[in-house]
Motif scaffolding. Sequence first.
Motif, PDB file in Angstrom:
ATOM      1  N   ASP A 143       4.515   1.298 -14.737  1.00  0.00           N
ATOM      2  CA  ASP A 143       3.361   2.298 -14.941  1.00  0.00           C
ATOM      3  C   ASP A 143       2.031   1.714 -15.255  1.00  0.00           C
ATOM      4  O   ASP A 143       1.469   2.057 -15.953  1.00  0.00           O
ATOM      5  N   PRO A 145      -0.884   1.432 -12.852  1.00  0.00           N
ATOM      6  CA  PRO A 145      -1.105   2.176 -11.380  1.00  0.00           C
ATOM      7  C   PRO A 145      -2.031   1.065 -10.485  1.00  0.00           C
ATOM      8  O   PRO A 145      -1.954   1.308  -9.048  1.00  0.00           O
ATOM      9  N   ARG A 168       7.248   2.059 -10.682  1.00  0.00           N
ATOM     10  CA  ARG A 168       5.810   3.012 -10.918  1.00  0.00           C
ATOM     11  C   ARG A 168       4.707   2.031 -11.128  1.00  0.00           C
ATOM     12  O   ARG A 168       3.768   2.597 -12.051  1.00  0.00           O
ATOM     13  N   ASN A 169       4.709   1.220 -10.030  1.00  0.00           N
ATOM     14  CA  ASN A 169       3.258   0.382 -10.184  1.00  0.00           C
ATOM     15  C   ASN A 169       2.643   0.703  -8.827  1.00  0.00           C
ATOM     16  O   ASN A 169       2.846   1.695  -8.253  1.00  0.00           O
ATOM     17  N   ASN A 170       1.994  -0.010  -8.205  1.00  0.00           N
ATOM     18  CA  ASN A 170       1.261   0.140  -6.780  1.00  0.00           C
ATOM     19  C   ASN A 170       1.675  -1.348  -5.913  1.00  0.00           C
ATOM     20  O   ASN A 170       0.943  -1.515  -5.225  1.00  0.00           O
ATOM     21  N   ASN A 193       7.076   2.608  -6.280  1.00  0.00           N
ATOM     22  CA  ASN A 193       6.087   2.012  -5.841  1.00  0.00           C
ATOM     23  C   ASN A 193       5.942   2.217  -4.223  1.00  0.00           C
ATOM     24  O   ASN A 193       7.094   2.613  -3.734  1.00  0.00           O
TER      25      ASN A 193
END
Length: 217
Positions: A143, A145, A168-170, A193
Amino acid sequence: MRLLPEPSAQSLRLIFLLIFVMGVAPSPALTAGCPDRCVCDDQLVVQCAGQQLTDFPADLPLATRQLIISNNRIGELPALQLNYLSDLVYLDCSNNSLTEISESTFGNLRKLAYLDLSFNTLAQIDDRTFGPLASLVMLRMTDNPGLSEIHPDAFSENIALQVLDVSRNNLTTLNISTLIALPALRSLGLSGNPWRCDCDTEDLCLWVQIEGFKFQG
């Protein structure tokens, strides 16, 4: 990208047992003082969660084993202050405003077993960022972002790492050499992701399928 299974309850108990048995005897150094808006106890725990802190707490007891600074607005982990805590085994920095970490951030934390950097604003993880953390067992880095890049050698020296969660990152790609370097890995979180469909991601998917048996139970 599927999420490999979380470690079993027994595995988690073993991990946390490892964290907490790495020296919990009270020390006179802990009684020397406690940072404002924090609570320190005789089990070497410093609890500063949810205190609207914007700066890393000053004057931490040097004997601190567990430091919890989650749910604040801290924007930086100052290497000079943090690395005085050479006995630290547990560090929760989740839900802050951290934008950057580097190899020097954790340069002297060789006993650290648990690190949570989730819910921050990290953008990239550079070469050898976690290199000094020879005892690291569990790393949560979900998390963020803006987190779009993890260097292939970011974890190259973390041979004790068992749990890694970068959900849940980029991230659009993750070099499999990052994972091959982790012989003790038992749980891997990759979900949420925006993975890019290219050769690198294809290699990662294939690695997960081949090596997935290691993460069972």
